[in-house]
Write a protein that holds these residues in place. Structure first.
Motif, mmCIF file in Angstrom:
data_model
loop_
_atom_site.group_PDB
_atom_site.id
_atom_site.type_symbol
_atom_site.label_atom_id
_atom_site.label_comp_id
_atom_site.label_asym_id
_atom_site.label_seq_id
_atom_site.Cartn_x
_atom_site.Cartn_y
_atom_site.Cartn_z
ATOM 1 N N GLU A 195 0.803 -1.224 0.000
ATOM 2 C CA GLU A 195 0.000 0.000 0.000
ATOM 3 C C GLU A 195 0.839 1.279 0.000
ATOM 4 O O GLU A 195 0.295 2.361 -0.168
ATOM 5 N N ILE A 196 2.150 1.157 0.177
ATOM 6 C CA ILE A 196 3.028 2.323 0.184
ATOM 7 C C ILE A 196 3.536 2.543 -1.236
ATOM 8 O O ILE A 196 4.140 1.665 -1.831
ATOM 9 N N TYR A 197 3.275 3.720 -1.768
ATOM 10 C CA TYR A 197 3.721 4.018 -3.133
ATOM 11 C C TYR A 197 5.243 4.020 -3.158
ATOM 12 O O TYR A 197 5.899 4.763 -2.438
ATOM 13 N N THR A 198 5.810 3.175 -3.992
ATOM 14 C CA THR A 198 7.263 3.073 -4.135
ATOM 15 C C THR A 198 7.577 2.768 -5.589
ATOM 16 O O THR A 198 6.927 1.938 -6.204
ATOM 17 N N ARG A 199 8.577 3.439 -6.104
ATOM 18 C CA ARG A 199 9.021 3.176 -7.460
ATOM 19 C C ARG A 199 10.527 2.958 -7.474
ATOM 20 O O ARG A 199 11.256 3.545 -6.699
ATOM 21 N N TYR A 200 10.951 2.078 -8.354
ATOM 22 C CA TYR A 200 12.358 1.784 -8.593
ATOM 23 C C TYR A 200 12.661 2.127 -10.045
ATOM 24 O O TYR A 200 11.840 1.861 -10.925
ATOM 25 N N HIS A 201 13.825 2.714 -10.283
ATOM 26 C CA HIS A 201 14.200 3.123 -11.638
ATOM 27 C C HIS A 201 15.648 2.774 -11.940
ATOM 28 O O HIS A 201 16.459 2.616 -11.036
ATOM 29 N N VAL A 202 15.969 2.733 -13.222
ATOM 30 C CA VAL A 202 17.353 2.717 -13.687
ATOM 31 C C VAL A 202 17.629 4.132 -14.194
ATOM 32 O O VAL A 202 16.704 4.905 -14.454
ATOM 33 N N LEU A 203 18.897 4.456 -14.340
ATOM 34 C CA LEU A 203 19.290 5.816 -14.716
ATOM 35 C C LEU A 203 18.612 6.284 -16.004
ATOM 36 O O LEU A 203 18.182 7.441 -16.090
ATOM 37 N N GLU A 204 18.489 5.419 -16.976
ATOM 38 C CA GLU A 204 17.867 5.800 -18.249
ATOM 39 C C GLU A 204 16.435 6.294 -18.028
ATOM 40 O O GLU A 204 15.976 7.222 -18.684
ATOM 41 N N GLU A 205 15.717 5.663 -17.110
ATOM 42 C CA GLU A 205 14.339 6.083 -16.806
ATOM 43 C C GLU A 205 14.329 7.393 -16.031
ATOM 44 O O GLU A 205 13.476 8.251 -16.270
ATOM 45 N N ILE A 206 15.266 7.559 -15.123
ATOM 46 C CA ILE A 206 15.345 8.788 -14.322
ATOM 47 C C ILE A 206 15.542 9.997 -15.235
ATOM 48 O O ILE A 206 14.926 11.050 -15.035
ATOM 49 N N LYS A 207 16.365 9.842 -16.255
ATOM 50 C CA LYS A 207 16.646 10.946 -17.186
ATOM 51 C C LYS A 207 15.373 11.492 -17.821
ATOM 52 O O LYS A 207 15.280 12.681 -18.111
ATOM 53 N N GLU A 208 14.376 10.643 -18.022
ATOM 54 C CA GLU A 208 13.119 11.067 -18.644
ATOM 55 C C GLU A 208 12.334 12.049 -17.770
ATOM 56 O O GLU A 208 11.518 12.811 -18.278
ATOM 57 N N PHE A 209 12.579 12.031 -16.461
ATOM 58 C CA PHE A 209 11.860 12.891 -15.534
ATOM 59 C C PHE A 209 12.584 14.213 -15.263
ATOM 60 O O PHE A 209 12.016 15.107 -14.631
ATOM 61 N N LEU A 210 13.831 14.330 -15.704
ATOM 62 C CA LEU A 210 14.628 15.509 -15.383
ATOM 63 C C LEU A 210 14.172 16.728 -16.169
ATOM 64 O O LEU A 210 13.991 16.650 -17.385
ATOM 65 N N PRO A 211 14.029 17.861 -15.480
ATOM 66 C CA PRO A 211 13.722 19.090 -16.217
ATOM 67 C C PRO A 211 14.916 19.496 -17.081
ATOM 68 O O PRO A 211 16.061 19.166 -16.763
ATOM 69 N N SER A 212 14.669 20.200 -18.147
ATOM 70 C CA SER A 212 15.736 20.583 -19.082
ATOM 71 C C SER A 212 16.757 21.516 -18.436
ATOM 72 O O SER A 212 17.870 21.649 -18.940
ATOM 73 N N SER A 213 16.417 22.134 -17.318
ATOM 74 C CA SER A 213 17.343 23.046 -16.635
ATOM 75 C C SER A 213 18.414 22.323 -15.827
ATOM 76 O O SER A 213 19.328 22.953 -15.308
ATOM 77 N N LEU A 214 18.312 20.997 -15.722
ATOM 78 C CA LEU A 214 19.288 20.227 -14.945
ATOM 79 C C LEU A 214 20.106 19.324 -15.864
ATOM 80 O O LEU A 214 19.565 18.706 -16.774
ATOM 81 N N GLU A 215 21.413 19.229 -15.575
ATOM 82 C CA GLU A 215 22.289 18.318 -16.302
ATOM 83 C C GLU A 215 22.996 17.407 -15.308
ATOM 84 O O GLU A 215 23.365 17.832 -14.212
ATOM 85 N N ILE A 216 23.175 16.155 -15.683
ATOM 86 C CA ILE A 216 23.827 15.182 -14.804
ATOM 87 C C ILE A 216 25.325 15.459 -14.769
ATOM 88 O O ILE A 216 25.964 15.572 -15.811
ATOM 89 N N VAL A 217 25.847 15.559 -13.549
ATOM 90 C CA VAL A 217 27.273 15.776 -13.340
ATOM 91 C C VAL A 217 27.947 14.464 -12.951
ATOM 92 O O VAL A 217 29.031 14.143 -13.426
ATOM 93 N N GLU A 218 27.272 13.702 -12.098
ATOM 94 C CA GLU A 218 27.858 12.460 -11.595
ATOM 95 C C GLU A 218 26.750 11.541 -11.087
ATOM 96 O O GLU A 218 25.691 12.001 -10.682
#
Length: 188
Positions: A116-139
């Protein structure tokens, strides 16, 4: 409040948020500055912080894109966003999937099951889809790859070995198998 308390040791100013009045009370009892608020509607003005941090929260937020957008909004230009996610390619992720689908007996407060607890697991490729265009991955860093259960840290020799393995793993390609992934982002 644990991470906020540690950040207070090296940051000039730290402010935390939580939905839970009970957790806010615990943080205030430790002398921490906290406000009640939601990850999807942060109670701060635009460009308020040099660094915005989220640990153990984003995997439980249904609107991940909105939460990351809010973190970007309150971060100053050329500032950093540090966001932790649960890794679906980890042993922890596999354990969660199996437990949620087949065993679902773990109970939390008020008799709520893990299912009943909302939980999601992702891989980096999926996380990138949620990133706003104003942010860039550094590390990207993996956290908790070798530690199956926290109680192992109660044994000095095992604790030292695990700490060594964890540090080496965060600096290698094996970080992709870590239970948690910390993504360090920079606001353009």
């Amino acid at each position: 409040g644990l991470i906020l308390q540690r950040m207070k040791d090296f940051a000039q100013n730290v402010t935390g948020i939580d939905l839970s009045e009970q957790m806010l009370g615990k943080a205030r009892a430790k002398g921490l500055e906290v406000l009640q608020g939601s990850a999807t509607h942060l109670p701060f003005q635009e460009a308020s912080f040099d660094v915005s941090v989220s640990f153990k929260v984003l995997p439980h937020v249904p609107d991940l894109g909105q939460a990351l957008g809010e973190m970007a909004r309150v971060t100053k230009q050329k500032g950093y966003v540090i966001a932790e996610f649960y890794n679906s390619r980890s042993i922890r992720g596999l354990r969660w999937i199996l437990r949620k689908r087949f065993f679902n007996k773990k109970k939390y407060k008020d008799h709520i099951t893990e299912k009943e607890i909302y939980t999601r697991y992702h891989v980096l490729e999926e996380i990138k889809e949620f990133l706003p265009s104003s942010l860039e991955i550094v590390e990207v860093r993996g956290i908790i790859t070798w530690t199956p259960f926290a109680f192992f840290y109660n044994f000095p020799l095992i604790s030292q070995l695990l700490a060594y393995l964890e540090k080496k793993t965060t600096e290698s390609k094996l970080h992709a198998l870590a239970g948690f992934v910390a993504v360090i982002l920079r606001k353009k």
